[in-house]
Write an enzyme that holds these catalytic residues in place. Structure first.
Site, PDB file in Angstrom:
ATOM      1  N   LEU A 185      73.812  99.865  -6.404  1.00 58.79           N
ATOM      2  CA  LEU A 185      73.926  99.850  -7.864  1.00 58.79           C
ATOM      3  C   LEU A 185      74.229 101.228  -8.437  1.00 58.79           C
ATOM      4  O   LEU A 185      74.833 101.350  -9.497  1.00 58.79           O
ATOM      5  CB  LEU A 185      72.625  99.331  -8.491  1.00 58.79           C
ATOM      6  CG  LEU A 185      72.223  97.892  -8.156  1.00 58.79           C
ATOM      7  CD1 LEU A 185      70.852  97.589  -8.719  1.00 58.79           C
ATOM      8  CD2 LEU A 185      73.260  96.916  -8.712  1.00 58.79           C
ATOM      9  N   GLY A 196      71.960 108.937  -7.154  1.00 63.16           N
ATOM     10  CA  GLY A 196      71.579 110.154  -7.857  1.00 63.16           C
ATOM     11  C   GLY A 196      71.147 111.209  -6.872  1.00 63.16           C
ATOM     12  O   GLY A 196      71.327 111.059  -5.659  1.00 63.16           O
ATOM     13  N   GLY A 197      70.566 112.284  -7.386  1.00 62.51           N
ATOM     14  CA  GLY A 197      70.125 113.366  -6.527  1.00 62.51           C
ATOM     15  C   GLY A 197      68.981 112.966  -5.613  1.00 62.51           C
ATOM     16  O   GLY A 197      68.757 113.575  -4.571  1.00 62.51           O
ATOM     17  N   LYS A 243      65.006 101.496  -5.145  1.00 67.29           N
ATOM     18  CA  LYS A 243      65.399 102.905  -5.090  1.00 67.29           C
ATOM     19  C   LYS A 243      64.952 103.489  -3.757  1.00 67.29           C
ATOM     20  O   LYS A 243      63.755 103.589  -3.482  1.00 67.29           O
ATOM     21  CB  LYS A 243      64.779 103.689  -6.253  1.00 67.29           C
ATOM     22  CG  LYS A 243      65.208 105.145  -6.278  1.00 67.29           C
ATOM     23  CD  LYS A 243      64.855 105.826  -7.598  1.00 67.29           C
ATOM     24  CE  LYS A 243      63.431 106.267  -7.659  1.00 67.29           C
ATOM     25  NZ  LYS A 243      63.167 107.152  -8.818  1.00 67.29           N
ATOM     26  N   ASP A 283      61.281 114.225 -17.541  1.00 66.27           N
ATOM     27  CA  ASP A 283      62.691 114.058 -17.163  1.00 66.27           C
ATOM     28  C   ASP A 283      63.354 112.976 -18.018  1.00 66.27           C
ATOM     29  O   ASP A 283      64.067 112.110 -17.507  1.00 66.27           O
ATOM     30  CB  ASP A 283      62.818 113.728 -15.677  1.00 66.27           C
ATOM     31  CG  ASP A 283      64.199 114.097 -15.114  1.00 66.27           C
ATOM     32  OD1 ASP A 283      64.919 114.886 -15.777  1.00 66.27           O
ATOM     33  OD2 ASP A 283      64.555 113.610 -14.033  1.00 66.27           O
ATOM     34  N   GLY A 295      68.642 109.842  -4.147  1.00 69.19           N
ATOM     35  CA  GLY A 295      69.030 108.844  -3.157  1.00 69.19           C
ATOM     36  C   GLY A 295      69.873 107.762  -3.792  1.00 69.19           C
ATOM     37  O   GLY A 295      70.681 108.043  -4.676  1.00 69.19           O
TER      38      GLY A 295
END
Length: 367
Positions: free
Chosen positions: A66, A69-70, A88, A187, A72
């Protein structure tokens, strides 16, 4: 005569096998120790622990990716009851798993319509995964940053943006005040806001979150945490003030500014240098009561919604944390009339260096 070499080979294989088994056992034991330490500190986890084989089966051997990112990759999966999930899988591991278990502990104790639901996790040595509810509309960033979209038709409309902004604010208010422990996210950015089938926003990715006692108004940190371009100034330099829940407010304000502008706050390719930093550019327009010059404003209602979101974002990114509203005040402002809002002072950190346009999550040591 060949018996002795054969025996040596078998012995070597057995020794190698024992070493591998020992290493695997050590990793497994280490994982259990880290999990047990978190159970002592935070109490029983409210989510299921899955084996790596179960995760592999759930995703059909990681068949459908899908996003990436940094941290995984995220894969589409299906749970035993047939419901869709997002898995994830972490590839860039930090430490022995403390940060990973921190994310599990933080999000597993939440229950709010604007916080993504964690359904389970996998922690087998270096194999680490998080199983979330599936969000069919993906992350908010793809509906904001349309520079690579030829027809620029991703604008959600001002009514939807207003509703999404309010939902995110409510989610953050819940994290700061509604849990039995205060959770600071650290974040907040469009990439970490997921949208369900009704475009209801859900705050996600608690990898950098910090769990605090409700009585704690100030937190201590050895390193700055967050994504460049969204990090509050006090997180980088304590001279600006103490790190607290107001640091999330700043990140929210920077994200809200991008939602309004339909672009990243820092645009190094802008022809007019005054347009490089969007909050600076839009502040001038608000201050002088000029036309906003924003995309897709088609009527007076759109204009009022956009103006309200701009003013709220400018309050949130005040350089002094004490001048920023708490998230409860943010929700009140978004729910109220724009006529009740005062224009805030201009944030005096109005033009950060271009290097902060980097969108990767970071941990930066501060001496």
């Amino acid at each position: 005569m060949d018996t002795y070499p054969a025996q040596v080979s078998i012995a070597a294989i057995m020794v190698l096998g024992a070493i591998v088994c020992c290493f695997f056992w050590k990793k497994q034991n280490q994982s259990r120790q880290i999990e047990e330490a978190f159970l002592v500190n935070y109490g029983p986890l409210q989510v299921r622990r899955y084996s790596y084989l179960e995760v592999k089966k759930m995703t059909d051997s990681f068949k459908e990716k899908l996003g990436q990112g940094g941290y995984g990759s995220v894969y589409k999966g299906k749970s035993n009851d047939g419901s869709l999930v997002a898995v994830k899988v972490l590839s860039k591991l930090k430490g022995n798993g403390e940060e990973f278990m921190n994310e599990v502990a933080a999000i597993s104790r939440t229950s709010h319509v604007n916080i993504v639901s964690l359904l389970g996790f996998c922690f087998e040595g270096s194999k680490r995964a998080l199983i979330y509810e599936f969000m069919p509309n993906g992350s908010l960033d793809k509906f904001i940053f349309d520079a690579n979209t030829p027809h620029k038709n991703h604008h959600l409309g001002w009514e939807a943006l207003d509703r999404i902004a309010l939902g995110i604010a409510r989610g953050l208010e819940y994290l700061h005040r509604g849990c039995n422990t205060r959770i600071l996210h650290f974040d907040i950015k469009p990439h970490n806001i997921l949208l369900d089938e009704n475009f209801t926003p859900k705050v996600s990715d608690f990898g950098l979150a910090k769990i605090c006692n409700m009585k704690e108004s100030i937190v201590s940190m050895a390193c700055a945490r967050g994504t460049a371009g969204y990090i509050a100034p006090e997180v980088f330099c304590r001279n600006f003030g103490a790190v607290s829940h107001k640091s999330d407010v700043y990140s929210y304000g920077m994200m809200l500014s991008e939602m309004v502008g339909g672009r990243r706050n820092i645009n190094a390719e802008a022809e007019d240098t005054s347009e490089i930093y969007f909050p600076h550019w839009i502040y001038k327009r608000i201050e002088l009561d000029e036309e906003l010059g924003l995309p897709s404003i088609v009527n007076e209602e759109d204009k009022l919604r956009a103006r309200k979101m701009i003013i709220v974002s400018l309050w949130c990114i005040q350089t002094d944390p004490s001048n920023r509203p708490a998230m409860k005040q943010v929700t009140d402002m978004l729910e109220g009339s724009v006529d009740c809002l005062q224009i805030p002072p201009k944030p005096y950190l109005s033009s950060p260096p271009k290097s902060t346009a980097d969108s990767s999550t970071t941990l930066v040591s501060i001496q």
